[in-house]
Structures are given as C-alpha cells and as structure tokens.
Design a protein around this motif. Structure first.
Motif, mmCIF file in Angstrom:
data_model
loop_
_atom_site.group_PDB
_atom_site.id
_atom_site.type_symbol
_atom_site.label_atom_id
_atom_site.label_comp_id
_atom_site.label_asym_id
_atom_site.label_seq_id
_atom_site.Cartn_x
_atom_site.Cartn_y
_atom_site.Cartn_z
ATOM 1 N N VAL A 195 54.912 135.160 42.445
ATOM 2 C CA VAL A 195 55.489 135.469 43.758
ATOM 3 C C VAL A 195 54.557 136.307 44.625
ATOM 4 O O VAL A 195 53.817 137.168 44.158
ATOM 5 C CB VAL A 195 56.851 136.204 43.626
ATOM 6 N N SER A 196 54.653 136.044 45.922
ATOM 7 C CA SER A 196 54.006 136.883 46.935
ATOM 8 C C SER A 196 54.972 137.986 47.340
ATOM 9 O O SER A 196 56.144 137.958 46.979
ATOM 10 C CB SER A 196 53.727 136.054 48.196
ATOM 11 N N ALA A 197 54.501 138.881 48.168
ATOM 12 C CA ALA A 197 55.378 139.875 48.792
ATOM 13 C C ALA A 197 56.172 139.169 49.889
ATOM 14 O O ALA A 197 55.710 138.163 50.424
ATOM 15 C CB ALA A 197 54.536 140.981 49.387
ATOM 16 N N THR A 256 56.929 141.268 60.617
ATOM 17 C CA THR A 256 55.714 141.763 59.954
ATOM 18 C C THR A 256 55.831 141.534 58.447
ATOM 19 O O THR A 256 56.878 141.798 57.856
ATOM 20 C CB THR A 256 55.529 143.278 60.222
ATOM 21 N N LYS A 257 54.726 141.046 57.844
ATOM 22 C CA LYS A 257 54.711 140.839 56.391
ATOM 23 C C LYS A 257 54.800 142.195 55.677
ATOM 24 O O LYS A 257 54.201 143.171 56.152
ATOM 25 C CB LYS A 257 53.358 140.244 55.971
ATOM 26 N N VAL A 258 55.453 142.208 54.531
ATOM 27 C CA VAL A 258 55.534 143.464 53.772
ATOM 28 C C VAL A 258 54.134 143.993 53.440
ATOM 29 O O VAL A 258 53.880 145.199 53.496
ATOM 30 C CB VAL A 258 56.409 143.272 52.505
ATOM 31 N N THR A 259 53.202 143.101 53.121
ATOM 32 C CA THR A 259 51.844 143.577 52.802
ATOM 33 C C THR A 259 51.237 144.332 53.990
ATOM 34 O O THR A 259 50.565 145.351 53.803
ATOM 35 C CB THR A 259 50.942 142.390 52.399
ATOM 36 N N ASP A 260 51.502 143.852 55.207
ATOM 37 C CA ASP A 260 50.973 144.564 56.374
ATOM 38 C C ASP A 260 51.681 145.907 56.566
ATOM 39 O O ASP A 260 51.051 146.889 56.978
ATOM 40 C CB ASP A 260 51.075 143.689 57.632
ATOM 41 N N GLY A 299 53.973 145.308 47.191
ATOM 42 C CA GLY A 299 54.846 144.271 47.757
ATOM 43 C C GLY A 299 55.122 143.160 46.761
ATOM 44 O O GLY A 299 56.266 142.701 46.601
ATOM 45 N N GLU A 300 54.074 142.706 46.070
ATOM 46 C CA GLU A 300 54.228 141.631 45.080
ATOM 47 C C GLU A 300 55.022 142.159 43.890
ATOM 48 O O GLU A 300 55.861 141.462 43.327
ATOM 49 C CB GLU A 300 52.852 141.137 44.621
ATOM 50 N N ASP A 301 54.724 143.401 43.501
ATOM 51 C CA ASP A 301 55.383 143.964 42.329
ATOM 52 C C ASP A 301 56.896 144.059 42.552
ATOM 53 O O ASP A 301 57.692 143.613 41.714
ATOM 54 C CB ASP A 301 54.790 145.352 42.036
ATOM 55 N N PRO A 308 41.329 139.135 47.464
ATOM 56 C CA PRO A 308 41.323 139.130 48.931
ATOM 57 C C PRO A 308 42.704 138.753 49.460
ATOM 58 O O PRO A 308 43.538 138.226 48.710
ATOM 59 C CB PRO A 308 40.300 138.045 49.282
ATOM 60 N N ARG A 309 42.947 138.982 50.754
ATOM 61 C CA ARG A 309 44.243 138.647 51.356
ATOM 62 C C ARG A 309 44.615 137.190 51.067
ATOM 63 O O ARG A 309 43.743 136.330 51.020
ATOM 64 C CB ARG A 309 44.218 138.866 52.873
ATOM 65 N N GLY A 310 45.881 136.969 50.864
ATOM 66 C CA GLY A 310 46.344 135.622 50.523
ATOM 67 C C GLY A 310 46.109 135.292 49.054
ATOM 68 O O GLY A 310 46.231 134.146 48.622
ATOM 69 N N GLY A 311 45.797 136.318 48.265
ATOM 70 C CA GLY A 311 45.318 136.098 46.903
ATOM 71 C C GLY A 311 46.353 135.755 45.849
ATOM 72 O O GLY A 311 45.995 135.536 44.692
ATOM 73 N N SER A 312 47.627 135.662 46.209
ATOM 74 C CA SER A 312 48.598 135.247 45.189
ATOM 75 C C SER A 312 48.325 133.814 44.740
ATOM 76 O O SER A 312 48.632 133.446 43.604
ATOM 77 C CB SER A 312 50.032 135.347 45.720
ATOM 78 N N ASP A 313 47.749 133.019 45.623
ATOM 79 C CA ASP A 313 47.330 131.661 45.228
ATOM 80 C C ASP A 313 46.351 131.733 44.049
ATOM 81 O O ASP A 313 46.354 130.872 43.172
ATOM 82 C CB ASP A 313 46.567 130.964 46.377
#
Ligand code: ASP
Length: 450
Positions: A35-37, A46-50, A119-121, A195-200
């Motif tokens: 999962v991503s945040a 706004t994304k949680v990561t931001d 956020g991911e956690d 890097p950003r977008g790294g859950s992929d």
C-alpha cells in the motif's frame, strides 16, 4: 500467487479502501498487498506524503509542527471513523508521529525520511485492520522484520541484494500480508525511502522475492496510454508492453509506473499488470518480457521537461585523449548525474536534470571546465524537454525518423537535439519546454492517427 500494489488514490478514503478489499477478496491469489499512503481525494486535495514532508520541514525550521501534524492525524482519523477502526489504532498513529517528529534532527535526510515514510506505515495498519474487520484476515508487516534492507541514501535508497532471500519467507505467511510501500531500513536500522512514487518499487521487489506469478499494480486509470491523455485526450490504450518499452516510457514522463520498479520484475521474469481500482473489470496493460516478433511499431510517445544542456566546444577535441573522461569526472566530483551525452567533432554536450544544477553549481562547474579542460566555449541552456518515441517494432521499420522530424517541422517545432541509435527501440528528441505539448500532439498524429 500475486502481489497487488495499490497507489495513493486507491487508498485515499474509506470508500476507496473498501474497493481494494473487494478486489483482494475476489482473487485468493492476491496474498501480498502493498500500500501507498492515502493520496488525493480530489484535484485540489493534498497527498498524505506531502503533508508529512510539510511536517518534517516545519519541525526542522521551527522545532515544532503542531498545525501540520493535525492535518495528518485528521486524515487518518477520518478513515478510521468511516471504517469503524479501533480508537486505539488512531491514538497509536498520533503518538507514533509525535515520536518521529521529536526524534534526533541532526541528520536532516534521515529525519525527513522517517517522517515521510509514516504515511505508508499508517496506511498499512489501517488497511490490515479494515480487512480483518470485514472478514478477510490480514496482517500488517513491518518492512524491518520482513527484511527490506536498503542502501544508506535517504530519499533515494535502493534495495540491497540480501533482502530478497529474507523477503521470500513472506510467501509462506497465512492470510493476506499488508506491506507498507516506499520505505525500508538501512543496515544500521534507520528508515530510508525510495524516490517519490516508490511504493511501485516495493511491490516489484516483493513480487520478485516471493516469485509471484504476477505483479498487479492498481492505480486510477484503465491502462497505460500511447501518449499522455492530458495532452492527447483520445490517446489509444496500450494492451501489451515489453519491459524495455515500459522502462523507456516511464523514464520520460509516463507517470503511471515508476521506472525503477521494472528492474526487480525483469530479473525474476514476472509479468506486470497495470490496472484500475475504480474499474477492476478492465484488463489493463500487461508488461511482459517479449512482444511477438515484428509487431508493434511505435507503441508510445512520452515527454518530460526539467532538463538542461551543458555545451562545450574545443578545437581538436576529437584528438584529445581522455577529454570525455575528465569532463565526466568533474560532473562526478560535483555530485551531478548525467542523462545523455550527444557529441560532435569539436563539441560535446551533456544533458542533465535541471533540479540538481543550481545557478551556483552552474557557475562553479563552468569555471572548472574552463580552467581544467581549457575549453574554448562552455554554455548552459535551460528549459529543455525530452520526447521519446518508443516501440520494439521500430527496429524493423524504415523511415520512422523522417516521419518524426517531418511531423515536428510541420508543427513548427525546432529540434534542439536528436539521439537515435544508442537504443534500437527508441528515438529521443530534445525540444524547448514550451514546445513540448505541441510536439507530442504532432508526433502522436504522425504515428497513430495518420
Ligand atoms: N507516498 C509516496 C509518494 O507520494 C510513495 C508512493 O505513493 O508510491 O511519493
């Protein structure tokens, strides 16, 4: 067995998380879920990561981040309330975030990564609790215990080879494993992020480690399109791509899938399926090792701006042994990574990403090149966009370069740079950033609509 990764918009609120639950329930092979945040719920959200990055910045600047923290806690509280998650989970989340923000700030990169990874956690903890509550037994998995060991490069980490053997044990876990994307731990036990977008990237590593039959990457579009639909609204969906095509397209602007996520899948030969959480019935795009020979032609056209060119000229450069090495060594010593280096007889140029080349850095590097390489002329040009025309079938087709250059000329786009030949499955063009959209439309028309 499948590894399914869900991006930020797929987990942005309770309604989306319930869609994810149904997707996982529908196929018992989906046993590892990355999962991503939570991402944006609407265009202006706004994304949680931001939000977390803002927390880290505030803490570094002011020594506290109460206002910023409240926004993150509120996002998770809302998800928790709508999914009826235990109150203790939400209290733990707030306490944990306070702990991360109160930790040692002496190393800004490591401090920021620990906050950014939260956020991911928390997303993984909420998803595991929600699944279990709805009758799908699921367990949150800590990347440290599972063995996701990364290099010591905050914000830009890479997986260390030893991770794969340890992560392979996830295959034997009962129920659904919920694994937070985007981060892992250094050998010394510090949190670092990709890097950003790294859950992929996390998803691809897990798919390779457990030797999954497929890596499903769920996002918010039906498939990968042959050009950015924001520029070409009727761009064709792509059913099948090879790893190499995807890597080249993802490198230069296809934001659907992280370009660094391809490598682990390539090594383990795992097909990647890009799919839509909001329309799970759509087959999506398959990314596979090979495409049947002689099919395909041009499959996609991508573009990205944010590049600059460093031009150098020196009479008789072609006879000066070691010139190229010394030039690249200066860039290496200055911590600059270069993207391309098209060269002529008495000239050479190096294409760099703009963001790493500040005006101060530029002055310093240009000074060094003038002094150490005795170049006749050194110039930097900003505002370059790169366009890529990609397709395995291109190597069997004559006349593609002429079609592309004619299309660009017809649209009045001046070609600043052309790079064809180093990769037999793509052609690269450099154009001024302001011409980028016009150029993409013209190329799309030449290859797909004509
Ligand atoms: N949440 C992280 C980001 O926004 C990682 C990801 O979503 O893949 O970059």
């Amino acid at each position: 067995m499948k590894v399914a990764k869900f991006g930020g918009t797929s987990l942005a609120d309770a309604g989306q998380i319930l869609k994810v639950l149904e997707i996982v329930r529908a196929d018992p092979d989906r046993r590892i879920v990355v999962v991503s945040a939570p991402g944006k719920r609407s265009k202006d959200d706004t994304k949680v990561t931001d939000l977390l990055i803002a927390c880290a910045k505030a803490a570094l600047a002011r020594g506290e981040a109460e206002a910023e923290l409240a926004l993150v806690v509120h996002r998770f509280a809302e998800i928790g309330r709508e999914l009826d998650l235990p109150a203790a989970l939400l209290t733990d989340i707030e306490q944990d975030l306070r702990g991360r923000l109160a930790a040692d700030r002496s190393h800004k990169g490591l401090f920021t990564d620990a906050v950014k990874a939260a956020g991911e956690d928390y997303s993984a903890r909420c998803v595991a609790a929600a699944f279990t509550r709805k009758g799908v037994p699921a367990t949150y998995t800590c990347p440290r215990e599972a063995g996701m060991v990364l290099s010591d490069e905050p914000g830009n980490a890479q997986v260390l080879p030893e991770s794969y053997d340890k992560l392979a044990a996830l295959r034997d876990r009962p129920g659904v494993t919920i694994f937070p994307g985007f981060f892992g731990y250094t050998k010394a036990g510090r949190i670092v992020t990709f890097p950003r977008g790294g859950s992929d990237i996390t998803g691809a590593i897990l798919a390779a480690a457990v030797k999954a039959d497929a890596y499903e990457n769920f996002t918010d579009v039906d498939s990968v399109y042959s050009a950015d639909p924001r520029i070409v609204p009727d761009a064709r969906p792509i059913e099948l791509l090879t790893y190499r095509e995807m890597r080249e397209l993802a490198y230069s602007g296809f934001g659907v899938f992280h370009d660094e996520a391809i490598l682990p899948a390539v090594h383990a030969n795992i097909p990647i399926n890009i799919r839509n959480t909001n329309r799970p019935s759509a087959p999506g795009t398959m990314v596979v090792p090979e495409r049947p020979a002689h099919t395909g032609g041009v499959v996609g056209i991508s573009s990205s701006d944010g590049f600059c060119t460093l031009f150098l000229s020196k009479y008789l450069m072609n006879r000066e042994i070691g010139f190229g090495r010394r030039l690249l060594q200066i860039l290496e010593e200055e911590g600059l990574s270069y993207e391309h280096a098209p060269s002529g007889i008495d000239n050479t140029s190096v294409i760099l990403r703009d963001h790493q080349f500040s005006p101060e850095k530029e002055r310093h590097v240009v000074g060094r090149i003038q002094k150490e390489l005795a170049a006749d002329d050194v110039e930097v040009e900003r505002g370059l966009a790169l366009l890529m025309v990609v397709g395995e079938g291109m190597r069997y087709t004559v006349g593609l370069a002429s079609r592309a250059t004619q299309a660009l000329a017809g649209a009045g786009v001046n070609i600043e740079m052309m790079n064809q030949g180093s990769s037999e499955i793509s052609m690269m063009f450099g154009v001024k950033a302001e011409d980028r959209k016009k150029a993409i439309k013209a190329l799309y028309h030449a290859f797909f609509a004509a």
